[in-house]
Design a protein around this motif. Structure first.
Motif, PDB file in Angstrom:
ATOM      1  N   GLY A 148       0.815  -1.212   0.000  1.00  0.00           N
ATOM      2  CA  GLY A 148       0.000   0.000   0.000  1.00  0.00           C
ATOM      3  C   GLY A 148       0.844   1.254   0.000  1.00  0.00           C
ATOM      4  N   MET A 149       1.854   1.304   0.883  1.00  0.00           N
ATOM      5  CA  MET A 149       2.695   2.502   0.995  1.00  0.00           C
ATOM      6  C   MET A 149       3.567   2.702  -0.241  1.00  0.00           C
ATOM      7  N   ILE A 150       4.170   1.618  -0.738  1.00  0.00           N
ATOM      8  CA  ILE A 150       5.031   1.726  -1.917  1.00  0.00           C
ATOM      9  C   ILE A 150       4.208   2.117  -3.149  1.00  0.00           C
ATOM     10  N   GLY A 151       3.042   1.503  -3.303  1.00  0.00           N
ATOM     11  CA  GLY A 151       2.185   1.817  -4.443  1.00  0.00           C
ATOM     12  C   GLY A 151       1.794   3.278  -4.491  1.00  0.00           C
ATOM     13  N   LEU A 152       1.354   3.823  -3.353  1.00  0.00           N
ATOM     14  CA  LEU A 152       0.938   5.223  -3.298  1.00  0.00           C
ATOM     15  C   LEU A 152       2.113   6.171  -3.537  1.00  0.00           C
ATOM     16  N   SER A 153       3.241   5.916  -2.861  1.00  0.00           N
ATOM     17  CA  SER A 153       4.392   6.818  -2.973  1.00  0.00           C
ATOM     18  C   SER A 153       4.994   6.795  -4.373  1.00  0.00           C
ATOM     19  N   LEU A 154       5.246   5.598  -4.901  1.00  0.00           N
ATOM     20  CA  LEU A 154       5.870   5.511  -6.227  1.00  0.00           C
ATOM     21  C   LEU A 154       4.923   5.977  -7.326  1.00  0.00           C
ATOM     22  N   LEU A 187      -1.962   2.911 -12.154  1.00  0.00           N
ATOM     23  CA  LEU A 187      -2.063   1.510 -11.724  1.00  0.00           C
ATOM     24  C   LEU A 187      -1.380   1.316 -10.364  1.00  0.00           C
ATOM     25  N   LEU A 188      -0.212   1.933 -10.183  1.00  0.00           N
ATOM     26  CA  LEU A 188       0.489   1.837  -8.895  1.00  0.00           C
ATOM     27  C   LEU A 188      -0.360   2.414  -7.762  1.00  0.00           C
ATOM     28  N   ILE A 189      -0.974   3.576  -8.012  1.00  0.00           N
ATOM     29  CA  ILE A 189      -1.823   4.208  -6.993  1.00  0.00           C
ATOM     30  C   ILE A 189      -3.032   3.328  -6.685  1.00  0.00           C
ATOM     31  N   GLY A 198      -1.900   0.532  -4.585  1.00  0.00           N
ATOM     32  CA  GLY A 198      -1.664   1.022  -3.224  1.00  0.00           C
ATOM     33  C   GLY A 198      -2.955   1.178  -2.442  1.00  0.00           C
ATOM     34  N   ILE A 199      -3.971   1.777  -3.081  1.00  0.00           N
ATOM     35  CA  ILE A 199      -5.269   1.966  -2.414  1.00  0.00           C
ATOM     36  C   ILE A 199      -5.929   0.612  -2.160  1.00  0.00           C
ATOM     37  N   GLY A 200      -5.861  -0.284  -3.171  1.00  0.00           N
ATOM     38  CA  GLY A 200      -6.463  -1.614  -3.025  1.00  0.00           C
ATOM     39  C   GLY A 200      -5.833  -2.407  -1.901  1.00  0.00           C
ATOM     40  N   LEU A 234      -9.669  -4.618   5.840  1.00  0.00           N
ATOM     41  CA  LEU A 234     -10.478  -5.831   6.037  1.00  0.00           C
ATOM     42  C   LEU A 234      -9.735  -6.826   6.915  1.00  0.00           C
ATOM     43  N   HIS A 235      -8.442  -6.977   6.661  1.00  0.00           N
ATOM     44  CA  HIS A 235      -7.599  -7.881   7.447  1.00  0.00           C
ATOM     45  C   HIS A 235      -7.571  -7.458   8.919  1.00  0.00           C
TER      46      HIS A 235
END
Length: 463
Positions: free
Chosen positions: A213-219, A236-238, A241-243, A250-251
């Protein structure tokens, strides 16, 4: 209960431990700020565009954010001394790697490793102090340690500017090595290896979801201005990250062993505080990156002068400390955060009127005011977020807040760097000052809009 018994001075047998933790806090704080004024010099030496060097900061901060949830479990499982020892060794060796890097990609790898070490230093050191030092002396210990944490960011920009003028940028990392070696020996002598008799299984699934999540949003945000990546790949990365963040939510709701249980967010004040912290820090945390870059790249100031000009923001932060609590007690969290969030946003946007010709005295006042407002913002948000958490959620809630603070800084710096590059492409390379000004207006507007989050704080919320 007797107040003098509650808050006693620190006894001599604990001073070495506090000094050790202070060294770690100082190294972490110094390394978070010393790079900011050195970026243009680093870019020139590595044949890179200085406006694209924000990844050097993002890599370090993002690695810190990702590894904060791991710190407490490692200390409980392997012992405080072993974990702290490992953290200092990792940080010191990574600093050596950074100082010997010959390319941006090599530097980024070592910055990530350095961030992993930095993520463990403060939480594990603070945890060791909490377990070893009597509660009656803990306030005195924390005060001394906090002083070291203030000194690092205070001297970082000026020291970084001075180092790149008298020698090379490599030394902004190499100066960590003697402190790291000292820290290694002190850890063996001063810190007992306290472990917990029963340690729950680590939530690896939740940890991986948080990292993705963090890497997807930042990158995703960072790569928007990079011509090597298409807009669709960034989107797609964002989305990933959100997904991943939603899957973690949920986890956290269904998994008994989750790093951060969903019950944390049933506390309305905590939820508002976390959301406000994330968005309000995007602008505030990116300023130590964007302002030194503007002063050097757009206005042509030297690294040392730039570092000196950043000092008033730190002085403003120190000046504000004694007045924050009385202000909150008088006006309440809602009023303080509503008004101050607007003022911080306006102040950030007002840097768009800054030019190379602005008198030093006026620039100093401007930076000082920003330092005061930004400090009020951060302290008020942090205390609001944690103030109503029950004891059993205090440790988990504090760790999650620390992670959000680092993540917001990572995305904020990535966003600032991306906006400058997008605006430079739009206005043309000759209009780099205009690109910085447009970026500052955008960052200020984000802060102003964030005031809507604090509108939801109940009116009766007091200190």
């Amino acid at each position: 209960m007797n107040t003098t018994a509650e808050h006693q001075p620190l006894q001599p047998e604990f001073r070495l431990l506090v000094l050790l933790v202070s060294i770690g806090f100082f190294m972490q704080g110094l390394d978070s700020s010393i790079v900011n004024t050195a970026l243009p010099a680093m870019a020139k030496d590595l044949n890179e565009n200085p406006l694209e060097m924000h990844s050097v900061i993002v890599a370090y901060v993002l690695a810190m954010a990702a590894c904060i949830p791991l710190s407490g479990w490692l200390a409980d499982r392997f012992g405080a001394r072993n974990t702290y020892f490992m953290a200092i060794v990792i940080f010191t060796l990574a600093s050596l790697g950074c100082g010997m890097s010959t390319s941006v990609n090599e530097l980024l790898v070592y910055r990530v490793i350095q961030g992993i070490g930095g993520a463990l230093l403060l939480p594990v050191g603070r945890l060791a102090m909490l377990k070893i030092i009597p509660r009656s002396q803990f306030l005195a210990a924390m005060s001394l340690m906090s002083l070291a944490g203030l000194i690092g960011p205070m001297i970082g920009p000026t020291l970084g500017g001075w180092i790149v003028e008298v020698t090379t940028w490599h030394w902004i990392f190499l100066i960590n090595i003697p402190m790291g070696i000292l820290g290694v020996f002190m850890t063996i002598k001063a810190m007992p290896n306290i472990t917990e008799p029963t340690v729950r299984l680590f939530d690896f699934k939740g940890f991986i979801l948080l990292i993705i999540g963090m890497i997807g949003l930042s990158l995703g945000v960072e790569n928007f201005s990079d011509p090597r990546y298409s807009y669709w790949s960034c989107i797609l990365l964002i989305v990933i990250g959100i997904g991943s963040s939603l899957l973690y939510a949920l986890h956290a709701h269904t998994h008994e062993n989750a790093l951060f249980r969903s019950r944390l967010f049933t506390n309305k004040i905590y939820a508002i505080g976390i959301l406000g912290n994330f968005f309000a820090r995007l602008g505030g945390n990116s300023m130590p990156f964007i302002l030194p870059l503007m002063l050097q790249v757009a206005f042509g100031f030297s690294p040392l002068v730039t570092g000196i000009l950043m000092i008033p923001t730190i002085i403003g932060s120190l000046i504000s400390k004694p007045i924050i609590r009385p202000i909150i007690q008088k006006f309440g969290y809602r009023n303080v955060l509503l008004i101050n969030t607007l003022l911080v946003g306006i102040c950030i946007a007002s840097f768009a009127f800054s030019t190379a010709e602005v008198p030093i005295w006026l620039r100093t006042i401007h930076f000082l005011i920003f330092g005061i407002l930004n400090s009020i913002q951060f302290v008020a948000m942090n205390t609001l977020t944690l103030k109503d958490l029950p004891q059993q959620d205090a440790s988990s809630g504090n760790s999650f807040l620390s992670m959000i603070m680092m993540l917001s800084m990572s995305i904020g710096v990535a966003l600032a760097g991306t906006l400058v590059n997008i605006f430079e492409d739009h206005f043309g390379a000759a209009q780099v000052t205009t690109a910085f000004h447009a970026t500052l207006i955008c960052l200020g507007l984000i802060n102003i809009i964030t005031a809507l989050i604090f509108w939801n704080i109940p009116k009766e919320t007091k200190d």
